[in-house]
Scaffold this motif. Sequence first.
Motif, mmCIF file in Angstrom:
data_model
loop_
_atom_site.group_PDB
_atom_site.id
_atom_site.type_symbol
_atom_site.label_atom_id
_atom_site.label_comp_id
_atom_site.label_asym_id
_atom_site.label_seq_id
_atom_site.Cartn_x
_atom_site.Cartn_y
_atom_site.Cartn_z
ATOM 1 N N MET A 23 5.996 -3.458 52.186
ATOM 2 C CA MET A 23 6.317 -3.074 50.813
ATOM 3 C C MET A 23 6.904 -1.668 50.836
ATOM 4 O O MET A 23 6.488 -0.825 51.626
ATOM 5 C CB MET A 23 5.051 -3.131 49.951
ATOM 6 N N HIS A 24 7.871 -1.427 49.966
ATOM 7 C CA HIS A 24 8.572 -0.142 49.879
ATOM 8 C C HIS A 24 8.117 0.613 48.635
ATOM 9 O O HIS A 24 7.910 0.025 47.581
ATOM 10 C CB HIS A 24 10.081 -0.400 49.802
ATOM 11 N N THR A 25 7.973 1.929 48.780
ATOM 12 C CA THR A 25 7.594 2.799 47.674
ATOM 13 C C THR A 25 8.664 3.873 47.515
ATOM 14 O O THR A 25 8.724 4.817 48.308
ATOM 15 C CB THR A 25 6.237 3.480 47.957
ATOM 16 N N PRO A 26 9.534 3.766 46.498
ATOM 17 C CA PRO A 26 10.538 4.812 46.273
ATOM 18 C C PRO A 26 9.888 6.118 45.809
ATOM 19 O O PRO A 26 8.779 6.103 45.262
ATOM 20 C CB PRO A 26 11.411 4.233 45.146
ATOM 21 N N PRO A 27 10.559 7.261 46.017
ATOM 22 C CA PRO A 27 10.010 8.536 45.518
ATOM 23 C C PRO A 27 9.706 8.435 44.020
ATOM 24 O O PRO A 27 10.455 7.816 43.263
ATOM 25 C CB PRO A 27 11.135 9.536 45.777
ATOM 26 N N GLY A 28 8.585 9.000 43.612
ATOM 27 C CA GLY A 28 8.192 9.003 42.205
ATOM 28 C C GLY A 28 7.440 7.764 41.760
ATOM 29 O O GLY A 28 6.937 7.721 40.638
ATOM 30 N N SER A 29 7.341 6.743 42.609
ATOM 31 C CA SER A 29 6.633 5.508 42.252
ATOM 32 C C SER A 29 5.134 5.683 42.470
ATOM 33 O O SER A 29 4.706 6.178 43.507
ATOM 34 C CB SER A 29 7.110 4.349 43.128
ATOM 35 N N VAL A 30 4.349 5.239 41.496
ATOM 36 C CA VAL A 30 2.894 5.308 41.628
ATOM 37 C C VAL A 30 2.457 4.155 42.537
ATOM 38 O O VAL A 30 2.821 3.003 42.311
ATOM 39 C CB VAL A 30 2.190 5.220 40.265
ATOM 40 N N HIS A 31 1.705 4.506 43.580
ATOM 41 C CA HIS A 31 1.244 3.494 44.522
ATOM 42 C C HIS A 31 -0.180 3.781 44.970
ATOM 43 O O HIS A 31 -0.694 4.881 44.793
ATOM 44 C CB HIS A 31 2.195 3.377 45.720
ATOM 45 N N HIS A 32 -0.777 2.753 45.560
ATOM 46 C CA HIS A 32 -2.178 2.824 45.957
ATOM 47 C C HIS A 32 -2.426 1.702 46.947
ATOM 48 O O HIS A 32 -1.773 0.665 46.889
ATOM 49 C CB HIS A 32 -3.044 2.621 44.707
#
Length: 117
Positions: free
Chosen positions: A51-60
Motif C-alpha cells: 500500500m502507498h501513502t502519499p505525503p500528507g495522507s493520514v495513515h496507521h
Amino acid sequence: MGVFELTVPPGSQVPPPHSHTRNEECVYVLDGILRYSVNGVVRDLQPGEWMHTPPGSVHHFSNPHIGTARALIILTPDVGAQYFRDVGAIINAGGPPDREKLIGVMSRYGLVPAPPR
C-alpha cells in the motif's frame, strides 16, 4: 530513500494515526497479516501485498491478528535511523507507550499526529 524491516507483534496498535509533511511511504508485507489504513481505506495486507501513502495522507498500521507480521517500509526521503531509535526507546520503556512522548518524537521528524476521533 530509506528502507527498513518492521516486525509487528500481535495486538500492536503503534504508531498513532499520522501523516508525513515531507515523506511518502510504501509498505510491503513479507509475513503475516498487517492492517494498514490510508485516508480511511483499511486493508489487511498479506505477504506480497503493498500500500502507498502519499505525503500528507493520514495513515496507521496495527496487527489485530494472531501471528506476527513483518513488512518492508520504504520512505522517500528517509527520516533517518535516529527516529526509530527514539520511538523504540519510548515503546520499550515498559507498560503502554507514553502517547505525549511519542507525539513529541514524531513532531521533531515531520510526522503530524492525526486529531483524535
